[in-house]
Design an enzyme around this catalytic site. Structure first.
Site, PDB file in Angstrom:
ATOM      1  N   TYR A  65       2.787  22.719 -47.253  1.00 30.07           N
ATOM      2  CA  TYR A  65       3.062  21.312 -46.945  1.00 30.07           C
ATOM      3  C   TYR A  65       1.820  20.521 -46.892  1.00 30.07           C
ATOM      4  CZ  TYR A  65       3.576  17.170 -43.891  1.00 30.07           C
ATOM      5  OH  TYR A  65       3.575  15.968 -43.174  1.00 30.07           O
ATOM      6  N   ASP A  98      -2.431  13.782 -40.661  1.00 29.27           N
ATOM      7  CA  ASP A  98      -3.923  14.280 -40.324  1.00 29.27           C
ATOM      8  C   ASP A  98      -3.914  15.879 -40.842  1.00 29.27           C
ATOM      9  OD1 ASP A  98      -2.039  15.823 -38.674  1.00 29.27           O
ATOM     10  OD2 ASP A  98      -3.225  15.341 -36.730  1.00 29.27           O
ATOM     11  N   GLU A  99      -2.849  16.633 -41.233  1.00 32.75           N
ATOM     12  CA  GLU A  99      -2.825  18.067 -41.638  1.00 32.75           C
ATOM     13  C   GLU A  99      -3.588  18.219 -43.034  1.00 32.75           C
ATOM     14  OE1 GLU A  99       0.676  20.145 -41.090  1.00 32.75           O
ATOM     15  OE2 GLU A  99       1.431  19.066 -39.445  1.00 32.75           O
TER      16      GLU A  99
HETATM   17  P1  NAD Z   1      11.711  13.338 -41.914  1.00 32.20           P
HETATM   18  O1  NAD Z   1      11.825  14.922 -42.506  1.00 32.20           O
HETATM   19  O2  NAD Z   1      12.246  13.103 -40.524  1.00 32.20           O
HETATM   20  O3  NAD Z   1      12.283  12.387 -42.953  1.00 32.20           O
HETATM   21  C1  NAD Z   1      11.928  12.339 -44.473  1.00 32.20           C
HETATM   22  C2  NAD Z   1      12.940  11.701 -45.132  1.00 32.20           C
HETATM   23  O4  NAD Z   1      12.722  11.636 -46.515  1.00 32.20           O
HETATM   24  C3  NAD Z   1      14.239  12.138 -44.824  1.00 32.20           C
HETATM   25  O5  NAD Z   1      15.285  10.762 -44.735  1.00 32.20           O
HETATM   26  C4  NAD Z   1      14.582  12.663 -46.512  1.00 32.20           C
HETATM   27  O6  NAD Z   1      16.094  12.490 -46.674  1.00 32.20           O
HETATM   28  C5  NAD Z   1      13.973  11.702 -47.479  1.00 32.20           C
HETATM   29  N1  NAD Z   1      13.505  12.379 -48.369  1.00 32.20           N
HETATM   30  C6  NAD Z   1      13.023  13.668 -48.831  1.00 32.20           C
HETATM   31  N2  NAD Z   1      12.920  14.005 -50.078  1.00 32.20           N
HETATM   32  C7  NAD Z   1      13.464  12.978 -50.840  1.00 32.20           C
HETATM   33  C8  NAD Z   1      13.330  12.689 -51.976  1.00 32.20           C
HETATM   34  N3  NAD Z   1      13.175  13.514 -52.917  1.00 32.20           N
HETATM   35  N4  NAD Z   1      13.798  11.196 -52.471  1.00 32.20           N
HETATM   36  C9  NAD Z   1      14.200  10.349 -51.302  1.00 32.20           C
HETATM   37  N5  NAD Z   1      14.169  10.611 -50.060  1.00 32.20           N
HETATM   38  C10 NAD Z   1      13.567  11.945 -49.617  1.00 32.20           C
HETATM   39  O7  NAD Z   1       9.915  13.209 -41.844  1.00 32.20           O
HETATM   40  P2  NAD Z   1       9.252  12.340 -40.980  1.00 32.20           P
HETATM   41  O8  NAD Z   1       8.804  13.233 -39.860  1.00 32.20           O
HETATM   42  O9  NAD Z   1      10.029  11.007 -40.477  1.00 32.20           O
HETATM   43  O10 NAD Z   1       7.889  11.992 -41.780  1.00 32.20           O
HETATM   44  C11 NAD Z   1       7.769  10.849 -42.635  1.00 32.20           C
HETATM   45  C12 NAD Z   1       6.501  10.882 -43.329  1.00 32.20           C
HETATM   46  O11 NAD Z   1       5.402  10.815 -42.361  1.00 32.20           O
HETATM   47  C13 NAD Z   1       6.108  11.875 -44.254  1.00 32.20           C
HETATM   48  O12 NAD Z   1       5.686  11.709 -45.322  1.00 32.20           O
HETATM   49  C14 NAD Z   1       5.464  12.974 -43.457  1.00 32.20           C
HETATM   50  O13 NAD Z   1       4.499  13.796 -44.222  1.00 32.20           O
HETATM   51  C15 NAD Z   1       4.565  11.909 -42.569  1.00 32.20           C
HETATM   52  N6  NAD Z   1       3.869  12.356 -41.296  1.00 32.20           N
HETATM   53  C16 NAD Z   1       4.722  12.825 -40.452  1.00 32.20           C
HETATM   54  C17 NAD Z   1       4.209  13.190 -39.206  1.00 32.20           C
HETATM   55  C18 NAD Z   1       4.996  13.773 -38.158  1.00 32.20           C
HETATM   56  O14 NAD Z   1       4.544  14.164 -36.829  1.00 32.20           O
HETATM   57  N7  NAD Z   1       6.616  13.803 -38.315  1.00 32.20           N
HETATM   58  C19 NAD Z   1       2.660  12.947 -39.005  1.00 32.20           C
HETATM   59  C20 NAD Z   1       2.048  12.422 -39.894  1.00 32.20           C
HETATM   60  C21 NAD Z   1       2.469  12.101 -40.993  1.00 32.20           C
END
Ligand code: NAD
Length: 346
Positions: A152, A129-130
């Site tokens: 980000y 949503d950001e």
């Molecule tokens: P997280 O940081 O916990 O996990 C990210 C994962 O991606 C990690 O396991 C990391 O090792 C892996 N990663 C990072 N760079 C990489 C690369 N170059 N190649 C392969 N793997 C790689 O993130 P999250 O909170 O689980 O978020 C997951 C997705 O959901 C993201 O795309 C984030 O933008 C999106 N999102 C998150 C939220 C939230 O509140 N956490 C909300 C909306 C959307």
């Protein structure tokens, strides 16, 4: 029944691992195999996948989504991609945007190119949503323009738009989800909910940005994962789906709930200098996924938070080493606050 081979990027992170555990769990869809591609950055944790490591049809590949050769090989062997991998922490993107642009933008394009070359079935892109920016009143429908403010969210907006461009230009079956702030178990203790819980469980004060008046909509990961599954299985190519939790709270209000759940009070709060460019309010309108795909958030916030606190209370061995490691890492919002290292991290 034909087996669907799903490649999950970032499947060792917070949301990706929950998605994988759900797909391969007792209530998961039949005839699905899952390959996780994850670089295991500081945020990726193999322990998040212990529950499924011996499951039929599960494979783990440690690798980078920017590695075109590896990505090409993996995408060729799969029918669908659910793309979570990202650098995900706003504060880190303020300290340095390189990894954000590389992974979030270049990595997404690398995956999309491979998807195109191999005629992939469905590509679900997990956006945020950001990407919409900040909104004073009302809520964003999916048709609102993207006006991201942090490095980000700008990198997420770029990847979101490039994914949609591959649908419009090449006809690739791309589906995008834009979800609000997630909370739940297995979240790396740098984001506000697990940061505050782990600090309070250690008897430490919690750092609240600015006046604490920034507003976020909170969603439990179970609900987010269900929304993603609806989009993967019943969504339409080229469509964007907002996913919300229906729990709008100011950071002050969320802090009060966490203090209560952890048995602490406001004396544990320290107001710290605000995050640079801090978006004031996020609010998604998730009517579309409700009416078209039958999504409703099910987890009540009080129950979800109580369960989350209970999980962190009983899983110290999961987070204590991470808190220790973070103490030696970049100065994020805890700088200036006392950090206690655990004597015996297990
Ligand atoms: P997280 O940081 O916990 O996990 C990210 C994962 O991606 C990690 O396991 C990391 O090792 C892996 N990663 C990072 N760079 C990489 C690369 N170059 N190649 C392969 N793997 C790689 O993130 P999250 O909170 O689980 O978020 C997951 C997705 O959901 C993201 O795309 C984030 O933008 C999106 N999102 C998150 C939220 C939230 O509140 N956490 C909300 C909306 C959307």
């Amino acid at each position: 029944m034909t087996t669907i081979r799903v490649l999950v990027t970032g499947g060792a992170g917070f949301i990706g691992s929950h998605y994988v555990r759900t797909l391969l769990g007792p209530d998961g869809p039949p005839e699905v195999t899952v390959t996780v591609l994850d670089k295991l950055t500081y945020a990726g944790n193999p322990a998040n996948l212990h529950e499924v490591r011996d499951a039929d049809g599960f494979t783990f590949v440690r690798g980078d989504i920017c590695d075109a050769e590896l990505v090409d090989r993996l995408v060729a062997a799969h029918d669908q991609v659910v793309h979570f991998a990202a650098e995900s922490h706003v504060d880190r993107s303020i300290l340095g945007a390189d990894a954000f642009v590389r992974t979030n933008v270049l990595g997404t394009q690398t995956l999309l190119d491979a998807a195109l070359r191999h005629g992939l079935g469905t590509f679900v892109h997990i956006s945020s949503d950001e990407v919409y920016g900040s909104i004073e009143k009302g809520s964003w429908p999916e048709t609102d323009p993207l006006r991201p403010n942090s490095p980000y969210s700008a990198s997420k907006a770029a990847s979101d738009l490039i994914a949609l461009a591959y649908h419009r230009t090449h006809g690739l079956d791309v589906r995008v989800t834009r979800c609000s702030n997630n909370y739940g178990h297995h979240q790396y203790p740098e984001k506000v909910v697990p940061l505050f819980i782990t600090r309070l469980l250690n008897g430490r004060p919690v750092p609240l940005y600015g006046d604490g008046g920034n507003v976020r909509d909170w969603i439990h990961i179970d609900d987010h994962v269900r929304g993603i599954e609806l989009v993967r299985t019943r969504g339409c190519p080229g469509e964007v789906y907002n996913i919300g939790g229906g729990n709008e709270l100011s950071n002050r209000e969320m802090t009060d709930l966490l203090l209560l759940a952890c048995g602490a009070d406001r004396r544990m709060v320290r107001f710290v200098e605000d995050r640079k460019g801090h978006d004031r309010r996020y609010s998604v309108d998730f009517t579309k996924i409700r009416t078209e795909l039958g999504y409703t958030p099910r987890k009540d916030l009080a129950t979800g938070l109580a369960e989350t606190v209970r999980w962190y209370r009983t899983h110290r061995s999961w987070w204590e080493p991470l808190v220790d490691r973070a103490a030696g890492g970049p100065a994020l919002r805890t700088s200036g606050l006392p950090v206690r290292r655990t004597e015996n991290p297990s």
